[in-house]
Design a protein around this motif. Structure first.
Motif, short mmCIF file in Angstrom:
data_model
loop_
_atom_site.label_atom_id
_atom_site.label_comp_id
_atom_site.label_asym_id
_atom_site.label_seq_id
_atom_site.Cartn_x
_atom_site.Cartn_y
_atom_site.Cartn_z
N TRP A 108 108.47 29.15 4.03
CA TRP A 108 108.02 30.37 3.38
C TRP A 108 108.33 31.59 4.24
CZ3 TRP A 108 107.50 31.28 -1.35
CH2 TRP A 108 107.06 30.27 -2.24
N VAL A 121 107.68 22.85 8.74
CA VAL A 121 106.70 22.61 7.68
C VAL A 121 106.87 23.68 6.60
CG1 VAL A 121 105.00 21.42 9.09
CG2 VAL A 121 104.98 23.91 8.94
N GLU A 122 106.14 23.49 5.51
CA GLU A 122 106.37 24.36 4.37
C GLU A 122 106.16 25.83 4.71
OE1 GLU A 122 105.55 22.23 0.42
OE2 GLU A 122 104.30 24.04 0.39
N SER A 123 105.15 26.10 5.53
CA SER A 123 104.87 27.50 5.84
C SER A 123 106.04 28.14 6.60
CB SER A 123 103.58 27.63 6.64
OG SER A 123 103.76 27.12 7.93
N ILE A 180 113.72 15.73 -4.01
CA ILE A 180 112.60 16.16 -4.83
C ILE A 180 111.33 15.40 -4.47
CG2 ILE A 180 111.72 16.22 -7.19
CD1 ILE A 180 114.73 16.70 -7.98
N SER A 181 111.49 14.12 -4.16
CA SER A 181 110.29 13.32 -3.92
C SER A 181 109.81 13.39 -2.47
CB SER A 181 110.53 11.87 -4.32
OG SER A 181 111.57 11.34 -3.53
N ASP A 182 110.75 13.51 -1.54
CA ASP A 182 110.36 13.41 -0.13
C ASP A 182 110.05 14.79 0.45
OD1 ASP A 182 111.33 11.35 2.53
OD2 ASP A 182 110.58 13.39 2.76
N TYR A 183 108.82 14.96 0.87
CA TYR A 183 108.37 16.27 1.35
C TYR A 183 109.17 16.73 2.56
CZ TYR A 183 105.46 19.65 3.80
OH TYR A 183 105.01 20.76 4.46
N THR A 184 109.30 15.84 3.55
CA THR A 184 109.96 16.23 4.80
C THR A 184 111.40 16.64 4.54
OG1 THR A 184 108.71 14.42 5.73
CG2 THR A 184 110.24 15.53 7.18
N ARG A 241 112.77 17.57 1.79
CA ARG A 241 112.88 18.78 0.99
C ARG A 241 112.65 20.02 1.86
NH1 ARG A 241 108.82 18.15 -3.09
NH2 ARG A 241 107.41 19.13 -1.62
N THR A 242 111.63 19.93 2.70
CA THR A 242 111.32 21.06 3.57
C THR A 242 112.49 21.37 4.50
OG1 THR A 242 109.10 20.16 3.60
CG2 THR A 242 109.55 22.00 5.07
#
Lengths: 386, 373
Positions: free
Chosen positions: B146, B141-143, B9-13, B15-16
């Motif tokens: 998506w 990355v997030e995109s 939840i906290s770590d962006y990488t 999580r992605t």
């Protein structure tokens, strides 16, 4: 040409020939994808060998890699024998798993040493002449040349001594078994040779090129001939041509030699695929089109034979009755006229004697399915050539 | 465990990557089911290799390293490879394995040629193109996630819309044609989606491992069910579990690249399914075989006893166990089992057939004799 250029071309040509020979049998035995599987799955063998010897040039690496290749084949067959999945799925399950194990072993243990996945997989022919075999200070030539020469000589020796057995077990497994030479031994023999060749060759040129060199020449020559001996010669020739041609293209572009040789092979295959006289895509397309017209011709003639009424035979009614488009109706009419099967008078189509004879024969053939009646028709019509 | 979830939840990488690999695994599992059932398992391998020249050409043409542009290049060259494979199989007598191997190696070789050519080019920002070879989940990355989710949704929608058609085409393609469905369109649709999924996965797990992503979850799911819907669902679950667990394992350990770990986890799923699935699994199959063998031995022993007993007036006349030695079906176990079923009575070194045992054996004997009558 400098001596290293000659050496590179020599190595590339030898690799091409050494791969083309087992490749022909792999393609004929419908096991082409095994070469792809082996070329990836040997990675853990190489890594283990490297951990033991700490030397990328040790012959132990080749031995272990070849053994891993054979293990791959055995694993694939074991999975396939359980009947849980089909053969191709078995191949697709085994080699990525083994490859992953290899990659992870490198990542875990060999991070600080010189062993790179891309170096192993991609190979660089341009560096082959720098890695020389020195004995007591004497230069005996590039190591890769020695390795591949030995493999080539062994392959050739095995091919010559077991040619009959290989041929028989490839085309008629049952007969081979009943004559007393075990297809299993031949199978694993071939697998061993493929595995060793893959290892020896990919040391010089990389894994993917090995697959290309095994399959592409064999596939191209299979489109040109049915004769095993001729197929072997043609594959060898295609291999050497693309090895040398590919080298010069790479030289000119200043790009990967292996990639360039593969591209050359691709172009050769594309050419053969399109233009092979009997089995090329164009020839097949033409034949299919011709057959379609001939089927229509036959339908048309049968229609004429069945209908003597004038209304049915009028040229303007053809489209209506047989429901053809204009263009096709015209082609068929032309073909029939050219063959003197019909005459047209005042827009009325009539079967000639030849047309009558032809139709009866064709009906005979359709009913009895016996070839004898139509032997003479095979000359003129694709339709009856099967 | 809890720490790890907090970290996701906290770590962006993290999580992605976790989300990305999970979605990818699900898409691959769904589509892979079709590939496996249509005996096109190795198509994934071929397409993932065939995508390389497209990536290189897209870069050469546009000069950008924009992921989506390269993706389109990969898609086009993957589709081209697929249709050439089709062409080879349908127009020539070369078999599908040859066609696959051929396209795979030729396209990949051509891609390598282009890549090395690009690397030698002056002033090109070409670094990183080769991450498509071995894959790097860390570059997600997030995109990307998506994009994957949108495609997964689209794929799901198409599957639901054309479910009947897909199903019928899988199991009876000839029938599909005769009832007037346009098989070509359905075929192209599913193939295009498979190519799309592969191209999406390239960046994450790389060329070599992509085929396993497509195959392994489907092959595992196949063992648990005979229903297509359940299989597709299970494959999607196995696929995304492989992604999640694989990412977690590689995050916990240093130097473990995500792609290979995911593949190994997926292979573990396959292994477990091969062994432990109730109907097809090897373990239960062996157990069934063993039980059948035991039953057969028992029946053989009983039949033999019946032959001996029927020569005597009193069927319960005692006989020495030794007599049975001439005959292979007898083991201590079978004797014991016969006694448990009250077919025989054991006394010391002698056995006696009971009336019940005699009746059962007579029946057995009749059944065996029947075909000869």
């Amino acid at each position: 040409m400098s001596s290293s250029q000659i050496e590179i071309q020599l190595i590339a040509s030898l690799v091409a020939v050494a791969c083309a020979i087992p490749g022909v049998f792999l393609v004929l035995r419908k096991m082409a994808m095994i070469s792809d599987a082996i070329s990836h799955a040997i990675l853990p063998g190489i890594v283990v060998g490297f951990f033991i010897t700490e030397n990328l040039n040790s012959p132990l690496l080749i031995v272990l890699a070849a053994v891993t290749g054979i293990i791959t084949v055995i694993l694939v067959e074991t999975i396939q024998k359980t009947g849980l999945v089909k053969e191709d799925t078995a191949i697709g399950l085994v080699f990525p798993a083994l490859f992953s194990i290899g990659v992870l072993m490198i990542a875990k243990n060999a991070n600080d040493v010189h062993l790179d996945v891309d170096a192993v997989l991609l190979g660089e022919l341009a560096f082959a002449p720098f890695d020389r075999w020195m004995v007591d200070g004497t230069d005996l030539g590039p190591r890769a040349l020695w390795i591949i020469s030995i493999i080539f000589i062994i392959t050739l020796g095995l091919l010559l001594s077991f040619y009959k057995e290989l041929k028989l077990s490839t085309f008629d497994k049952g007969l081979a078994a009943s004559l007393g030479f075990s297809p299993v031994v031949i199978h694993y023999g071939l697998m061993t040779v493929s595995s060793v060749t893959t290892v020896g060759a990919f040391d010089a040129v990389g894994a993917i090129l090995v697959v290309a060199l095994m399959i592409a020449p064999a596939a191209a020559s299979y489109l040109l001939t049915d004769d095993l001996k001729r197929m072997l010669w043609l594959s060898t020739m295609f291999g050497v041509i693309s090895a040398i041609g590919g080298y010069w293209v790479a030289h000119w572009l200043d790009a990967s030699i292996a990639g360039s040789i593969t591209t050359f092979l691709g172009l050769i295959f594309l050419g053969v695929y399109l233009f092979a006289p009997k089995r090329g895509a164009i020839a097949v397309w033409y034949r299919e089109k011709q057959q379609k017209t001939e089927v229509s011709l036959l339908t048309f003639l049968l229609h004429l034979k069945n209908h003597t009424e004038q209304a049915e035979r009028h040229i303007n009614h053809l489209q209506e009755h047989i429901n053809w488009q204009k263009v096709r109706a015209k082609t068929v009419l032309d073909l029939a006229l050219k063959n003197n099967m019909i005459t047209i008078e005042n827009g009325l189509v009539t079967l000639t004697q030849k047309g009558e004879a032809f139709t009866s024969k064709a009906i005979d053939y359709i009913i009895t399915n016996k070839d004898a009646q139509i032997e003479d028709m095979k000359e003129d019509f694709f339709l009856f050539r099967g | 465990m809890k720490e790890y979830f907090d970290l996701i939840i906290s770590d962006y990488t993290l999580r992605t990557i976790t989300l990305g690999t999970a979605v990818l695994g699900a898409v691959c599992g769904m589509l892979g089911s079709f590939a496996v059932l249509r005996k096109q398992s190795l198509l994934g391998d071929a397409i993932s290799h065939a995508a390389l020249p497209g990536i290189a050409l897209a870069f050469l043409w546009t000069g950008t390293k924009d992921g989506h542009v390269l993706l389109i290049g990969a898609l086009i060259s993957g589709l081209l490879g697929t249709f050439w494979i089709r062409g080879i199989i349908s127009k020539t007598h070369l078999k599908s394995d040859t066609a696959l191997g051929l396209i795979l190696s030729i396209f990949f070789g051509f891609g390598m040629l282009l890549l090395t050519f690009i690397q030698k080019m002056p002033n090109a920002n070409q670094a990183g193109l080769d991450k498509y070879l071995f894959g790097q989940a860390a570059t997600l990355v997030e995109s990307d996630v998506w994009l994957m989710s949108v495609i997964a949704g689209l794929c799901l929608l198409v599957l639901i819309l054309f479910w009947k058609e897909f199903k019928i085409m899988l199991f009876d393609p000839d029938f599909t044609k005769t009832i007037g469905f346009n098989t070509k369109v359905i075929d192209i649709l599913i193939t295009s989606f498979i190519v799309l999924a592969i191209v999406l996965g390239l960046q994450t797990v790389g060329v070599v491992l992509m085929s396993a992503m497509l195959l392994a979850p489907a092959a595992a799911a196949r063992q648990w069910t005979n229903r297509l819907g359940v299989m597709v669902l299970l494959a999607a679950i196995f696929g995304s579990l492989s992604g999640i667990v694989g990412t977690a394992v590689s995050a916990y350990q240093n130097n473990l690249s995500t792609g290979p770990v995911i593949v190994i986890i997926a292979s573990v799923f396959v292994l477990i399914s091969f062994i432990f699935s109730p109907n097809r699994g090897l373990l239960f199959r062996q157990l069934r075989f063993a039980r059948n063998r035991r039953d057969l031995h028992m029946h053989k022993t009983l039949a033999f006893m019946y032959q001996i007993a029927s020569t005597h007036q009193n069927i319960s006349h005692p006989h020495a166990i030794k007599i049975l030695n001439k005959f292979q079906g007898f083991t201590r176990g079978t004797l014991k089992k016969l006694e448990d079923k009250d077919f025989v009575i054991l006394e010391g070194n002698e056995w006696r057939l009971t009336q019940e045992g005699f009746n059962v054996a007579a029946n057995l004997y009749n059944q065996q004799k029947k075909p000869n009558e």
